[in-house]
Design a protein around this motif. Structure first.
Motif, mmCIF file in Angstrom:
data_model
loop_
_atom_site.group_PDB
_atom_site.id
_atom_site.type_symbol
_atom_site.label_atom_id
_atom_site.label_comp_id
_atom_site.label_asym_id
_atom_site.label_seq_id
_atom_site.Cartn_x
_atom_site.Cartn_y
_atom_site.Cartn_z
ATOM 1 N N PRO A 210 10.300 -53.475 27.354
ATOM 2 C CA PRO A 210 9.918 -52.623 28.484
ATOM 3 C C PRO A 210 8.822 -53.288 29.327
ATOM 4 C CG PRO A 210 10.086 -51.333 26.471
ATOM 5 C CD PRO A 210 10.201 -52.764 26.060
ATOM 6 N N MET B 165 14.962 -49.079 32.823
ATOM 7 C CA MET B 165 14.547 -48.384 31.602
ATOM 8 C C MET B 165 15.096 -46.959 31.563
ATOM 9 S SD MET B 165 13.134 -50.601 29.842
ATOM 10 C CE MET B 165 12.887 -49.421 28.515
ATOM 11 N N ALA C 199 14.569 -51.492 23.179
ATOM 12 C CA ALA C 199 13.919 -50.202 23.410
ATOM 13 C C ALA C 199 14.196 -49.209 22.298
ATOM 14 C CB ALA C 199 14.380 -49.619 24.746
#
Length: 286
Positions: free
Chosen positions: A217, A150, A169
């Protein structure tokens, strides 16, 4: 005699009047033309089909070109025995990725080596071999691997906002709205397309779990958590994020052995439910 000739002539007239003249067959319906018409139609149909297929392929290629390159983040914990291999691709838009190097070092990681590998069409793939700064070993914990993944994705979104078109994301979630014309009651659930496959590794020491689903995520941590709940141990993993799709491979064991038939079914059912249904329930709750 006159009456006889009259009767004969009348019979001849009657015979001629009852006999239909031969009708000439139109040229378009002769045998040679009848055979040539279908072949012409077939050729024309084939030409139209080929033309439509070419147009469709061209339109698809134009659409792919217009949408730009797809961001790719790969985390490989299998190929190198001493480091976690991280590969980042985004067409020809990525440079030396000094920002990514700083972001990884801020996560208390050491970069043992790095390389930029040229790809087709002028694209580049940046590869980093990283270890934990405290232990000098490769990164094993799923939470740390997800943090690395991430961090790279968020870093890419910051310096390349156009990547938000492909990465989950970078997209803001909008809760589904209920149609006011529909009657009250439970809504039909939209299932997230998920593919789960399990095979035994060539070495016979473990099983390889292939997971393909929509990226989000925390996905890696959630998958490992589901596996731990059913006592499946994750030995190693290869994490691939390709645009908005996650294609992950997990090398797993059950009590130190490859998964047997019942465990394969249990793993498949557990992940299939969690990834394709439980995620939707969480998003649709309000």
């Amino acid at each position: 005699m006159a009456s006889l000739m009259a009767s004969k002539s009348s019979s001849v007239l009657c015979r001629h009047s009852l006999t239909r003249p031969a009708i000439a067959r139109p040229a378009a319906l002769t045998n040679s033309k009848v055979l040539s018409i279908p072949s012409a139609f077939v050729q024309r149909a084939q030409a139209l089909k080929t033309h439509a297929a070419n147009n469709g392929a061209t339109a698809k290629a134009d659409k792919a070109i217009g949408s730009g390159p797809v961001p790719i983040v790969k985390i490989d914990n299998k190929s190198d025995p001493f480091a976690t291999k991280v590969t980042v691709e985004f067409g020809d838009k990525l440079g030396e990725l000094l920002d990514t190097v700083r972001a990884l070092k801020n996560l208390n990681l050491n970069i043992r080596k790095a390389a930029v590998v040229p790809q087709l069409a002028g694209n580049k793939a940046s590869t980093f071999y990283i270890t934990d700064a405290d232990t000098s070993e490769k990164v094993f914990k799923s939470a740390r691997l997800e943090e690395i993944r991430m961090t790279i994705i968020n870093n890419m979104l910051y310096y390349h906002p156009e990547a938000s078109q492909s990465l989950v994301a970078g997209k803001s979630f909008q809760p589904p709205s209920r149609d006011p014309t529909q009657p009250l009651g439970p809504k039909a659930r939209a299932v997230v397309r998920t593919t789960i496959e399990v095979e035994e590794a060539p070495s016979g020491s473990c099983s390889i779990l292939h997971v393909s689903t929509r990226d989000r995520p925390g996905l890696l941590v959630d998958i490992v958590s589901v596996l731990k709940d059913i006592n499946v141990n994750v030995v190693s993993a290869e994490i691939d994020t390709i645009g908005d799709e996650a294609k992950d491979d997990f090398f797993v064991t059950y009590h130190g052995e490859p998964l047997n038939g019942p465990m394969v079914q249990l793993v498949t059912n557990s992940l299939q439910y969690y990834l394709s249904l439980a995620e939707v329930e969480k998003e649709e709750s309000y």
